[in-house]
Design a protein around this motif. Structure first.
Motif, mmCIF file in Angstrom:
data_model
loop_
_atom_site.group_PDB
_atom_site.id
_atom_site.type_symbol
_atom_site.label_atom_id
_atom_site.label_comp_id
_atom_site.label_asym_id
_atom_site.label_seq_id
_atom_site.Cartn_x
_atom_site.Cartn_y
_atom_site.Cartn_z
ATOM 1 N N VAL A 73 -2.474 -6.425 8.796
ATOM 2 C CA VAL A 73 -1.217 -6.037 8.722
ATOM 3 C C VAL A 73 0.032 -6.734 10.606
ATOM 4 N N LEU A 74 -0.081 -6.253 11.311
ATOM 5 C CA LEU A 74 0.674 -6.852 12.839
ATOM 6 C C LEU A 74 0.187 -8.284 12.233
ATOM 7 N N ALA A 75 -1.039 -8.963 12.570
ATOM 8 C CA ALA A 75 -1.163 -10.576 12.204
ATOM 9 C C ALA A 75 -0.013 -11.135 11.139
ATOM 10 N N ILE A 76 -0.036 -10.422 10.678
ATOM 11 C CA ILE A 76 0.154 -10.926 9.339
ATOM 12 C C ILE A 76 1.814 -11.015 9.936
ATOM 13 N N VAL A 132 13.012 -5.579 16.142
ATOM 14 C CA VAL A 132 12.754 -3.963 14.621
ATOM 15 C C VAL A 132 12.435 -4.403 13.881
ATOM 16 N N PHE A 133 12.033 -5.722 13.194
ATOM 17 C CA PHE A 133 11.044 -7.023 12.182
ATOM 18 C C PHE A 133 9.539 -6.391 12.566
ATOM 19 N N THR A 134 9.385 -6.755 14.054
ATOM 20 C CA THR A 134 8.176 -5.862 14.171
ATOM 21 C C THR A 134 8.007 -5.024 14.984
ATOM 22 N N THR A 135 8.602 -4.105 15.809
ATOM 23 C CA THR A 135 8.435 -2.542 15.419
ATOM 24 C C THR A 135 7.936 -1.596 14.002
ATOM 25 N N ILE A 136 8.711 -2.055 13.854
ATOM 26 C CA ILE A 136 8.423 -1.389 11.625
ATOM 27 C C ILE A 136 7.514 -1.550 11.783
ATOM 28 N N THR A 137 6.240 -2.742 11.919
ATOM 29 C CA THR A 137 5.049 -3.571 11.122
ATOM 30 C C THR A 137 4.454 -2.779 12.252
ATOM 31 N N THR A 138 4.958 -2.443 13.343
ATOM 32 C CA THR A 138 3.813 -2.706 14.975
ATOM 33 C C THR A 138 3.460 -1.479 14.034
ATOM 34 N N LEU A 139 4.464 -0.261 13.448
ATOM 35 C CA LEU A 139 4.598 1.244 13.504
ATOM 36 C C LEU A 139 4.106 1.722 12.267
ATOM 37 N N MET A 164 -3.980 2.105 11.170
ATOM 38 C CA MET A 164 -5.403 2.241 11.763
ATOM 39 C C MET A 164 -6.367 3.288 12.143
ATOM 40 N N LEU A 165 -5.622 4.896 11.171
ATOM 41 C CA LEU A 165 -6.037 5.860 10.833
ATOM 42 C C LEU A 165 -7.107 5.760 10.039
ATOM 43 N N ILE A 166 -6.211 4.622 9.025
ATOM 44 C CA ILE A 166 -7.166 4.698 8.042
ATOM 45 C C ILE A 166 -8.361 3.294 8.875
ATOM 46 N N ASN A 167 -7.804 2.318 8.475
ATOM 47 C CA ASN A 167 -9.279 1.106 8.934
ATOM 48 C C ASN A 167 -8.162 0.019 9.915
ATOM 49 N N VAL A 168 -9.342 0.186 11.154
ATOM 50 C CA VAL A 168 -8.876 -1.329 12.631
ATOM 51 C C VAL A 168 -8.483 -1.992 11.837
ATOM 52 N N TRP A 169 -9.047 -2.736 10.454
ATOM 53 C CA TRP A 169 -8.888 -3.414 10.067
ATOM 54 C C TRP A 169 -7.485 -4.597 9.209
ATOM 55 N N LEU A 170 -7.364 -2.742 8.715
ATOM 56 C CA LEU A 170 -6.171 -3.535 8.376
ATOM 57 C C LEU A 170 -4.485 -3.429 9.230
#
Length: 241
Positions: free
Chosen positions: A190-193, A167-174, A180-186
């Motif tokens: 977020v996904l790495a953290i 559930v945590f990764t579901t929210i963070t993946t969203l 990603m619409l702003i910046n791919v690196w961002l």
């Protein structure tokens, strides 16, 4: 003289009882089953919302509350939602990654207006990979805990633990998908953290659940995770290549 049922008034056939009682029992049974399904669905929704709130505020308390055998169906729902969201992220990222690679390689100006038509199979492949990841990790943790370390281990409880953290990764993946619409690196950041926090939560939750000696837990968890990554990142792609 014709006989009639004393309950429903239906005309009776000689020598045969009325079927009204059977119909009533069937209707009652169907009503009860419908109510049970409805109550279970409501319970799952309420539990899911409770996990969404708790996994960010009180992760350990939430894992203790929901990492149980009785929450296995809820775990499957939580894991199912997660793999679908992950598949969506990968599908969108696949199109964005061409521009990212182009900029890194110095050909960004040539591919600036290049549109990538990503096949829908990418989505299903990502969903499959994540599903295999969860079940492999859960199965290996169960194997190491029960067979190797000789501790009481319940596969459904372990999957429930993974589900809660999914559930945590579901929210963070969203969130990463929006980023990603702003910046791919961002989005990658977020996904790495989120991935690091996910592993830490699983580690601490499994430590509490399995009661394995803390001096041995690092080896158990690392072995299970390393084998899972090998299967998902190396063996599975070779099977589908």
């Amino acid at each position: 003289m014709a006989k009639f049922c004393t309950k429903c008034g239906k005309k009776l056939v000689d020598g045969q009882p009325c079927d009204c009682e059977k119909k009533e029992k069937k209707e009652v049974k169907e009503t009860v089953e419908a109510e049970v399904v409805s109550n279970n669905a409501n319970e799952i929704v309420n539990d899911y919302l409770d996990v969404v709130k708790g996994i960010f505020v009180k992760p350990m308390d939430t894992m203790k509350k929901y990492a149980k055998n009785s929450k296995f169906v809820l775990a499957l729902v939580m894991l199912g939602i997660n793999v679908i969201v992950f598949g969506l992220f990968v599908y969108i990222f696949a199109g964005k990654s061409v521009n990212l690679i182009a900029r890194l390689s110095g050909y960004g100006s040539l591919l600036r207006n290049y549109n990538v038509d990503v096949p829908i199979s990418v989505f299903f492949y990502a969903v499959l990979l994540m599903a295999v990841f969860f079940f492999c990790l859960g199965g290996l943790l169960h194997f190491f805990c029960g067979t190797i370390m000789k501790k009481d281990s319940d596969f459904k409880s372990i999957m429930a633990l993974l589900g809660v953290n999914a559930v945590f990764t579901t929210i963070t993946t969203l969130v990463a998908t929006i980023c990603m619409l702003i910046n791919v690196w961002l989005a990658i950041f977020v996904l790495a953290i989120a991935g690091i926090i996910f592993l830490l939560n699983i580690y601490h939750g499994f430590t509490e659940l399995s009661k394995i000696d803390k001096n041995k837990m690092n080896y158990v968890f690392t072995s299970a995770y390393a084998i899972t990554l090998f299967l998902v990142c190396y063996i599975l792609p070779k099977i589908f290549s």
